[in-house]
Design a protein around this motif. Structure first.
Motif, PDB file in Angstrom:
ATOM      1  N   SER A 101       0.829  -1.210   0.000  1.00 37.93           N
ATOM      2  CA  SER A 101       0.000   0.000   0.000  1.00 37.93           C
ATOM      3  C   SER A 101       0.859   1.254   0.000  1.00 37.93           C
ATOM      4  N   THR A 102       1.983   1.181   0.698  1.00 42.47           N
ATOM      5  CA  THR A 102       2.880   2.340   0.787  1.00 42.47           C
ATOM      6  C   THR A 102       3.677   2.545  -0.491  1.00 42.47           C
ATOM      7  N   ARG A 103       4.072   1.443  -1.118  1.00 40.80           N
ATOM      8  CA  ARG A 103       5.004   1.538  -2.245  1.00 40.80           C
ATOM      9  C   ARG A 103       4.335   1.510  -3.614  1.00 40.80           C
ATOM     10  N   SER A 104       3.049   1.126  -3.676  1.00 37.64           N
ATOM     11  CA  SER A 104       2.375   1.017  -4.971  1.00 37.64           C
ATOM     12  C   SER A 104       0.996   1.664  -4.912  1.00 37.64           C
ATOM     13  N   SER A 105       0.824   2.735  -5.665  1.00 40.45           N
ATOM     14  CA  SER A 105      -0.495   3.379  -5.725  1.00 40.45           C
ATOM     15  C   SER A 105      -1.504   2.481  -6.432  1.00 40.45           C
ATOM     16  N   ASP A 106      -1.037   1.660  -7.375  1.00 39.20           N
ATOM     17  CA  ASP A 106      -1.938   0.714  -8.048  1.00 39.20           C
ATOM     18  C   ASP A 106      -2.500  -0.288  -7.042  1.00 39.20           C
ATOM     19  N   PHE A 107      -1.637  -0.820  -6.193  1.00 37.43           N
ATOM     20  CA  PHE A 107      -2.109  -1.765  -5.186  1.00 37.43           C
ATOM     21  C   PHE A 107      -3.078  -1.080  -4.225  1.00 37.43           C
ATOM     22  N   ALA A 108      -2.744   0.119  -3.765  1.00 27.71           N
ATOM     23  CA  ALA A 108      -3.598   0.811  -2.806  1.00 27.71           C
ATOM     24  C   ALA A 108      -5.001   1.028  -3.381  1.00 27.71           C
ATOM     25  N   ALA A 109      -5.076   1.380  -4.661  1.00 30.64           N
ATOM     26  CA  ALA A 109      -6.379   1.618  -5.281  1.00 30.64           C
ATOM     27  C   ALA A 109      -7.185   0.330  -5.380  1.00 30.64           C
TER      28      ALA A 109
END
Length: 209
Positions: A101-109
């Motif tokens: 979540s911290t390192r990937s905006s794609d994952f967070a979304a």
């Protein structure tokens, strides 16, 4: 050991065992060859076994390996969501989700979408640097004897270009073991955890090795 013996009997296509955190725990020889880029990825192998989620979201190479990267990413997050619900107190899972979540905006979304629809059977396209695109059917089977582990089997249509490509990939893997036994698993075994086999030399599809 019993898990590896079971994988060793599967010779018609790639076969892998993973856990709910998307750690790749064991493979047959063809499964190792198919995922050699995963074993070769510093991002995927950071801190433990090769991890599909880290590879997908933290290694740009994944966008080459997965021609339909968006679909692969959604399935990856769905599997993690399902595991988080199954084992809500798993610290390793919490740490993995926090890292991604911290390192990937794609994952967070995608994580915020709360999608928990599993896709245990389907088709996928995988790109391998040695043999090109592989159009594979897959089926994921939960291990009743080992809750939380999943066996995924891949297969190609007989006589198809993918079937030919898998034959070439198997030939490369067997040759790699013979020439570099410390870097590749034995033909009847999975890749040792933590190993980093070299990437395969591209094969000429017209000239099987």
């Amino acid at each position: 050991m019993g898990r590896q013996w079971a994988l060793d009997t599967i010779t018609g296509g790639p076969a892998i065992v993973r856990n709910g955190r998307m750690d790749l725990l064991a493979t047959n020889l063809l499964g190792w060859a198919m995922h050699s880029a995963l074993y070769d990825s510093p991002a995927a192998c950071a801190g433990g076994p090769p991890n599909f989620a880290r590879y997908t979201f933290l290694d740009p190479d994944s966008r080459t390996s997965y021609p339909d990267w968006d679909a692969a990413a959604r399935i990856c997050v769905t599997i993690l969501r399902t595991e988080a619900g199954r084992a809500p107190h798993d610290k390793a899972m919490h740490d993995l989700v926090g890292e991604l979540s911290t390192r990937s905006s794609d994952f967070a979304a995608l994580w915020s979408a709360h999608d928990v629809r599993l896709h245990g059977v389907g088709t996928t396209t995988f790109h391998h640097t040695a043999v090109g695109d592989l159009e594979l059917a897959y089926e994921g089977l939960e291990r009743l004897s080992a809750p939380g582990l999943s066996l995924t089997l891949y297969s190609a249509e007989p006589g198809s270009p993918t079937a030919q490509a898998l034959s070439l990939l198997a030939a490369w893997a067997a040759t790699e073991h013979a020439e570099h036994p410390a870097e590749a698993p034995a033909p009847a075994g999975g890749a040792p955890l933590g190993s980093s086999p070299v990437r395969p030399t591209p094969l000429d599809p017209q000239k099987p090795r």
